[in-house]
Design an enzyme around this catalytic site. Structure first.
Site, short mmCIF file in Angstrom:
data_model
loop_
_atom_site.label_atom_id
_atom_site.label_comp_id
_atom_site.label_asym_id
_atom_site.label_seq_id
_atom_site.Cartn_x
_atom_site.Cartn_y
_atom_site.Cartn_z
N ARG A 1 0.83 -1.22 0.00
CA ARG A 1 0.00 0.00 0.00
C ARG A 1 0.86 1.26 0.00
O ARG A 1 0.45 2.29 -0.54
CB ARG A 1 -0.94 0.00 1.20
CG ARG A 1 -2.09 -0.95 1.01
CD ARG A 1 -3.07 -0.92 2.15
NE ARG A 1 -4.20 -1.79 1.84
CZ ARG A 1 -5.00 -2.33 2.74
NH1 ARG A 1 -4.82 -2.07 4.01
NH2 ARG A 1 -6.00 -3.10 2.36
N LYS B 1 -15.31 -20.60 3.05
CA LYS B 1 -16.73 -20.81 3.25
C LYS B 1 -17.58 -20.09 2.23
O LYS B 1 -17.21 -19.02 1.77
CB LYS B 1 -17.12 -20.27 4.64
CG LYS B 1 -16.44 -21.00 5.76
CD LYS B 1 -16.86 -20.42 7.08
CE LYS B 1 -16.37 -21.31 8.22
NZ LYS B 1 -16.81 -20.80 9.51
N GLY C 1 -8.83 -10.40 0.61
CA GLY C 1 -8.41 -11.30 1.68
C GLY C 1 -7.11 -12.03 1.40
O GLY C 1 -6.07 -11.41 1.14
N GLY D 1 -11.87 -5.81 1.85
CA GLY D 1 -13.33 -5.67 1.97
C GLY D 1 -13.94 -4.92 0.80
O GLY D 1 -15.00 -5.30 0.30
P1 AMP Z 1 -11.24 -16.96 2.49
O1 AMP Z 1 -10.79 -15.92 3.50
O2 AMP Z 1 -12.69 -17.28 2.58
O3 AMP Z 1 -10.79 -16.62 1.10
O4 AMP Z 1 -10.54 -18.32 2.93
C1 AMP Z 1 -9.17 -18.51 2.85
C2 AMP Z 1 -8.81 -19.69 3.72
O5 AMP Z 1 -9.47 -20.84 3.24
C3 AMP Z 1 -7.33 -20.00 3.67
O6 AMP Z 1 -6.82 -19.82 4.97
C4 AMP Z 1 -7.27 -21.47 3.28
O7 AMP Z 1 -6.35 -22.21 4.03
C5 AMP Z 1 -8.67 -21.94 3.55
N1 AMP Z 1 -9.04 -23.10 2.71
C6 AMP Z 1 -9.16 -23.11 1.39
N2 AMP Z 1 -9.49 -24.34 0.95
C7 AMP Z 1 -9.58 -25.13 2.04
C8 AMP Z 1 -9.91 -26.51 2.24
N3 AMP Z 1 -10.18 -27.32 1.21
N4 AMP Z 1 -9.93 -26.97 3.49
C9 AMP Z 1 -9.62 -26.16 4.53
N5 AMP Z 1 -9.31 -24.84 4.42
C10 AMP Z 1 -9.30 -24.33 3.18
#
Ligand code: AMP
Length: 405
Positions: free
Chosen positions: A37, A197, A354, A377
């Site tokens: 940044r 998720k 993220g 965000g």
């Molecule tokens: P997000 O912030 O929703 O983009 O999630 C990122 C996180 O998802 C990272 O820390 C990854 O380690 C986790 N992640 C991605 N795929 C998997 C998976 N198949 N099982 C467990 N954690 C995961």
């Protein structure tokens, strides 16, 4: 004509320009651990300074409730000055006599950094009087903090209503990249969405499927879709309670002629740690004790074929638990493919949000994408199709200022 005014429209000579930046950088033991940044702000500083502006930087840092010495911007100012290559005066307040005196002593081309605007709770309340107390310091407002544009705060929104308002070069680059990826993209558009998720990305998925041609899902969130389609997912990260939402997203996608791409195989382990015994399995063959922790090689190969047809690629979220080897392999392979196609000018790639940037840095391809957004965000809210107050006000003010001139 651009929807917002830029530095091209600003007669900056001799003016005090209030520059909203995002200096909320990660720090450890008083040292900046990721200076992206800071380095991306430098072109705006150089240009305004060369034009003879007196540049007054405003930023928040962390989430202080009130004044909190541990969240001073002073060390960030030092780091910014090093990247800028010139001295930069730090001022211990962002309003009042201390700030006014410092501004009155500036010469054309000088840069000062005011203390954390969130030391005043009025900042986050978009308080008019607080915005006014800052506005009286300058004659023009430049917003270069796209990453804060999803918040209507005094320095991201209120100030723009009080002074002629312009987008800085970083804001301009972000908006141009984002609009070329989603508003008027070259088709086919493929969005790669991974991460943990779907519950945190429902709005994003619902918006994307109405606008793009292929939604390629990976990571933990793909498990939720696979489970919704009655595939076995064993002990994988999976939100079974999101089954209805997942099915609805697939229905919306079908109605919008957006193809959903799901993993066909996975790298599984029965324990989640670095370098455990792993197996590559077709998604139909996952056993009760298995965790799907990465997309498998067949999925990478299939996705590579989809990417080869794409003209625009949007990317948010890793394909697996990339922080833990060897579950980074899928993310790295997909990253390399997108980078290769980008470098060969076959497609435009825009990534952000993220963990995506750290995943691309890990894959060594962050510099080979067309654009990597510095925003977390704000990038996600933009992908969700939500209006960003900090951008909207720049557009509204551009209309008003053009009418007036
Ligand atoms: P997000 O912030 O929703 O983009 O999630 C990122 C996180 O998802 C990272 O820390 C990854 O380690 C986790 N992640 C991605 N795929 C998997 C998976 N198949 N099982 C467990 N954690 C995961």
């Amino acid at each position: 004509m651009k929807k917002f005014l830029t530095l091209d429209d600003l007669q900056a000579q001799g003016k005090v320009v209030l520059l909203r930046a995002d200096l909320n950088v990660p720090m450890q033991d008083g040292k900046v651990t990721d200076d992206t940044r800071l380095t991306r702000l430098v072109p705006t500083l150089v240009e305004l300074s060369a034009k003879g502006a007196k540049i007054v930087i405003l930023s928040h840092f962390g989430r202080p409730k009130n004044k909190d010495a541990s969240l001073t911007l002073r060390p960030v100012g030092k780091a910014l000055s090093e990247r800028y290559g010139k001295p930069l005066l730090f001022v211990e307040d962002c309003i009042g006599e201390v700030a006014q005196k410092a501004v009155s002593e500036m010469n054309n081309g000088d840069v000062i950094l005011l203390e954390n605007v969130r030391f005043y709770p009025e900042e986050e309340k978009n308080d008019k009087n607080f915005a006014q107390a800052i506005a009286m310091l300058g004659q023009a407002y430049v917003n270069d903090a796209f990453s804060c544009a999803h918040r209507a705060h005094a320095t991201t929104h209120g100030l723009a209503t009080l002074l002629p308002a312009y987008a800085g070069r970083l804001m301009e680059a972000e908006l141009n990249a984002l609009s070329s990826a989603l508003e008027k993209p070259e088709r086919p558009v493929v969005a790669i969405v991974g991460g943990a998720k779907i519950s945190t990305k429902i709005d994003l998925l619902n918006n994307l499927v109405t606008k793009i041609d292929v939604l390629a899902l990976g990571g933990g969130m793909a498990n939720t879709f696979l489970a919704a389609l009655d595939n076995p997912v064993g002990k994988s990260l999976c939100e079974r309670e999101m089954k209805d939402q997942a099915l609805r997203i697939m229905e919306t996608a079908k109605n919008s002629k957006c193809q959903i791409f799901l993993p066909v195989d996975a790298v599984v382990a029965t324990e989640f740690r670095a370098n455990p015994p792993t197996r590559n399995l077709h998604v139909d063959n996952v056993k009760d004790n298995d965790m799907m922790l990465d997309i498998g090689p067949d999925t990478v190969a299939e996705l590579a074929k989809v990417l080869a047809t794409a003209k625009t690629v949007l990317w948010n979220g890793p394909m697996g638990a990339f922080e833990t080897p060897p579950f980074d392999a899928g993310t790295v392979a997909v990253g390399k493919k997108v980078a290769e196609l980008t470098q060969a000018k076959k497609l435009v790639s825009v990534a952000g949000g993220g963990d995506t940037v750290s995943a691309l840095v890990h894959a060594g391809v962050d510099e080979q994408m067309t654009y990597v957004s510095t925003a977390g965000g704000a990038f996600l809210e933009w992908l969700e199709g939500k209006p960003l107050p900090g951008v909207q006000i720049l557009e509204e003010r551009a209309v008003a200022l053009r009418k007036a001139s």
